[in-house]
Design a protein around this motif. Structure first.
Motif, PDB file in Angstrom:
ATOM      1  N   THR A   1      45.204  -5.756  29.070  1.00 35.69           N
ATOM      2  CA  THR A   1      45.482  -5.280  30.422  1.00 35.69           C
ATOM      3  C   THR A   1      44.543  -4.110  30.694  1.00 35.69           C
ATOM      4  O   THR A   1      43.866  -3.605  29.795  1.00 35.69           O
ATOM      5  N   ASP A   2      44.548  -3.661  31.935  1.00 30.79           N
ATOM      6  CA  ASP A   2      43.728  -2.507  32.290  1.00 30.79           C
ATOM      7  C   ASP A   2      44.152  -1.283  31.479  1.00 30.79           C
ATOM      8  O   ASP A   2      43.317  -0.529  30.992  1.00 30.79           O
ATOM      9  N   LYS A   3      45.437  -1.106  31.286  1.00 31.13           N
ATOM     10  CA  LYS A   3      45.961   0.025  30.499  1.00 31.13           C
ATOM     11  C   LYS A   3      45.537  -0.081  29.036  1.00 31.13           C
ATOM     12  O   LYS A   3      45.175   0.911  28.401  1.00 31.13           O
ATOM     13  N   ASP A   4      45.577  -1.320  28.483  1.00 31.08           N
ATOM     14  CA  ASP A   4      45.139  -1.527  27.099  1.00 31.08           C
ATOM     15  C   ASP A   4      43.663  -1.161  26.949  1.00 31.08           C
ATOM     16  O   ASP A   4      43.271  -0.501  25.982  1.00 31.08           O
ATOM     17  N   LEU A   5      42.864  -1.595  27.908  1.00 29.68           N
ATOM     18  CA  LEU A   5      41.429  -1.308  27.861  1.00 29.68           C
ATOM     19  C   LEU A   5      41.190   0.201  27.903  1.00 29.68           C
ATOM     20  O   LEU A   5      40.409   0.736  27.118  1.00 29.68           O
ATOM     21  N   HIS A   6      41.873   0.879  28.801  1.00 30.15           N
ATOM     22  CA  HIS A   6      41.732   2.344  28.889  1.00 30.15           C
ATOM     23  C   HIS A   6      42.156   2.999  27.581  1.00 30.15           C
ATOM     24  O   HIS A   6      41.501   3.915  27.086  1.00 30.15           O
TER      25      HIS A   6
ATOM     26  N   ILE B   1      36.050  -6.254  30.033  1.00 31.74           N
ATOM     27  CA  ILE B   1      37.173  -7.196  30.190  1.00 31.74           C
ATOM     28  C   ILE B   1      36.712  -8.607  29.838  1.00 31.74           C
ATOM     29  O   ILE B   1      37.394  -9.337  29.106  1.00 31.74           O
ATOM     30  N   THR B   2      35.532  -9.003  30.327  1.00 32.33           N
ATOM     31  CA  THR B   2      34.991 -10.337  30.051  1.00 32.33           C
ATOM     32  C   THR B   2      34.725 -10.522  28.559  1.00 32.33           C
ATOM     33  O   THR B   2      35.092 -11.554  27.977  1.00 32.33           O
ATOM     34  N   ILE B   3      34.103  -9.516  27.929  1.00 34.16           N
ATOM     35  CA  ILE B   3      33.812  -9.607  26.495  1.00 34.16           C
ATOM     36  C   ILE B   3      35.096  -9.736  25.689  1.00 34.16           C
ATOM     37  O   ILE B   3      35.211 -10.607  24.819  1.00 34.16           O
ATOM     38  N   PHE B   4      36.080  -8.908  25.977  1.00 36.05           N
ATOM     39  CA  PHE B   4      37.337  -8.973  25.224  1.00 36.05           C
ATOM     40  C   PHE B   4      38.080 -10.284  25.475  1.00 36.05           C
ATOM     41  O   PHE B   4      38.690 -10.833  24.557  1.00 36.05           O
ATOM     42  N   ASP B   5      38.032 -10.780  26.710  1.00 35.22           N
ATOM     43  CA  ASP B   5      38.656 -12.079  27.000  1.00 35.22           C
ATOM     44  C   ASP B   5      37.999 -13.183  26.179  1.00 35.22           C
ATOM     45  O   ASP B   5      38.674 -14.041  25.627  1.00 35.22           O
ATOM     46  N   GLN B   6      36.653 -13.163  26.110  1.00 37.88           N
ATOM     47  CA  GLN B   6      35.925 -14.183  25.354  1.00 37.88           C
ATOM     48  C   GLN B   6      36.208 -14.088  23.856  1.00 37.88           C
ATOM     49  O   GLN B   6      36.156 -15.078  23.147  1.00 37.88           O
ATOM     50  N   LEU B   7      36.521 -12.884  23.383  1.00 37.89           N
ATOM     51  CA  LEU B   7      36.867 -12.697  21.968  1.00 37.89           C
ATOM     52  C   LEU B   7      38.335 -13.019  21.682  1.00 37.89           C
ATOM     53  O   LEU B   7      38.771 -12.951  20.539  1.00 37.89           O
ATOM     54  N   GLY B   8      39.098 -13.365  22.719  1.00 40.84           N
ATOM     55  CA  GLY B   8      40.497 -13.727  22.538  1.00 40.84           C
ATOM     56  C   GLY B   8      41.466 -12.571  22.674  1.00 40.84           C
ATOM     57  O   GLY B   8      42.660 -12.729  22.426  1.00 40.84           O
ATOM     58  N   PHE B   9      40.968 -11.414  23.051  1.00 42.15           N
ATOM     59  CA  PHE B   9      41.827 -10.250  23.279  1.00 42.15           C
ATOM     60  C   PHE B   9      42.063 -10.132  24.780  1.00 42.15           C
ATOM     61  O   PHE B   9      41.174  -9.735  25.517  1.00 42.15           O
ATOM     62  N   HIS B  10      43.238 -10.494  25.226  1.00 40.71           N
ATOM     63  CA  HIS B  10      43.537 -10.431  26.650  1.00 40.71           C
ATOM     64  C   HIS B  10      44.186  -9.086  26.943  1.00 40.71           C
ATOM     65  O   HIS B  10      45.407  -8.949  26.916  1.00 40.71           O
TER      66      HIS B  10
ATOM     67  N   TRP C   1      42.132   1.832  24.464  1.00 40.18           N
ATOM     68  CA  TRP C   1      41.178   1.648  23.377  1.00 40.18           C
ATOM     69  C   TRP C   1      39.818   2.277  23.658  1.00 40.18           C
ATOM     70  O   TRP C   1      39.246   2.935  22.779  1.00 40.18           O
ATOM     71  N   ILE C   2      39.293   2.094  24.846  1.00 38.34           N
ATOM     72  CA  ILE C   2      37.951   2.606  25.157  1.00 38.34           C
ATOM     73  C   ILE C   2      37.954   4.134  25.171  1.00 38.34           C
ATOM     74  O   ILE C   2      37.105   4.774  24.547  1.00 38.34           O
ATOM     75  N   VAL C   3      38.907   4.742  25.861  1.00 41.20           N
ATOM     76  CA  VAL C   3      38.961   6.210  25.902  1.00 41.20           C
ATOM     77  C   VAL C   3      39.287   6.753  24.514  1.00 41.20           C
ATOM     78  O   VAL C   3      38.733   7.778  24.092  1.00 41.20           O
ATOM     79  N   GLY C   4      40.155   6.048  23.780  1.00 39.44           N
ATOM     80  CA  GLY C   4      40.460   6.469  22.415  1.00 39.44           C
ATOM     81  C   GLY C   4      39.222   6.493  21.533  1.00 39.44           C
ATOM     82  O   GLY C   4      38.966   7.470  20.819  1.00 39.44           O
ATOM     83  N   VAL C   5      38.432   5.426  21.566  1.00 37.08           N
ATOM     84  CA  VAL C   5      37.221   5.342  20.742  1.00 37.08           C
ATOM     85  C   VAL C   5      36.171   6.359  21.210  1.00 37.08           C
ATOM     86  O   VAL C   5      35.581   7.077  20.398  1.00 37.08           O
ATOM     87  N   ILE C   6      35.942   6.422  22.524  1.00 34.87           N
ATOM     88  CA  ILE C   6      34.972   7.403  23.044  1.00 34.87           C
ATOM     89  C   ILE C   6      35.419   8.813  22.664  1.00 34.87           C
ATOM     90  O   ILE C   6      34.607   9.641  22.237  1.00 34.87           O
ATOM     91  N   GLY C   7      36.709   9.082  22.795  1.00 31.00           N
ATOM     92  CA  GLY C   7      37.231  10.408  22.485  1.00 31.00           C
ATOM     93  C   GLY C   7      37.033  10.795  21.038  1.00 31.00           C
ATOM     94  O   GLY C   7      36.606  11.910  20.735  1.00 31.00           O
TER      95      GLY C   7
END
Length: 134
Positions: A31-36, A20-29, A38-44
């Protein structure tokens, strides 16, 4: 077992906060659902590509290897589910050693199964070779 799960939960929560901190610093705000998403999508997809290649390679050897891996994976989910259910319902004790014992039980019974199949295979080869010599 509870300690192990708490350790995993702490690890996942720390990774979550770092992402969350890394994405915020990169300008991508996100949500928890958005993070899930993208992260689960990429890992999957990475896991799928690796698994697909591994299973294609293993299928050249024997499909039973893939069946074993699938069965073992389902059993891991099952035994963890049973232990979590025991913790929630308080009907039994949630212990990591129960998980290990259950999985060793599968490996032991599977080893007997493989042994029987090997014996049947050897016997059939012996009889086929004797039929050719007659």
């Amino acid at each position: 077992m509870v300690g192990f799960i708490k350790l995993l939960m702490e690890l996942v929560n720390n990774i979550h906060d770092i992402l969350i901190t890394i994405f915020d610093q990169l300008g991508f705000h996100l949500t928890d659902k958005d993070l899930h998403f993208w992260i689960v999508g990429v890992i999957g997809i990475v896991l799928f590509i690796l698994t697909d290649q591994l299973f294609k390679w293993l299928a050249d050897w024997n499909v039973s290897i893939i069946s074993f891996i699938y069965t073992f994976t389902v059993l891991i989910v099952l035994v963890f589910s049973i232990e979590i259910e025991q913790k929630i319902t308080k009907r039994g004790h949630m212990e990591f050693n129960d998980i290990v014992a259950g999985l060793w039980g599968f490996i032991a019974v599977f080893s007997v199964y493989v042994g029987i199949r090997l014996i049947v295979y050897i016997i059939s080869k012996v009889f086929k070779s004797k039929e050719k010599n007659v």
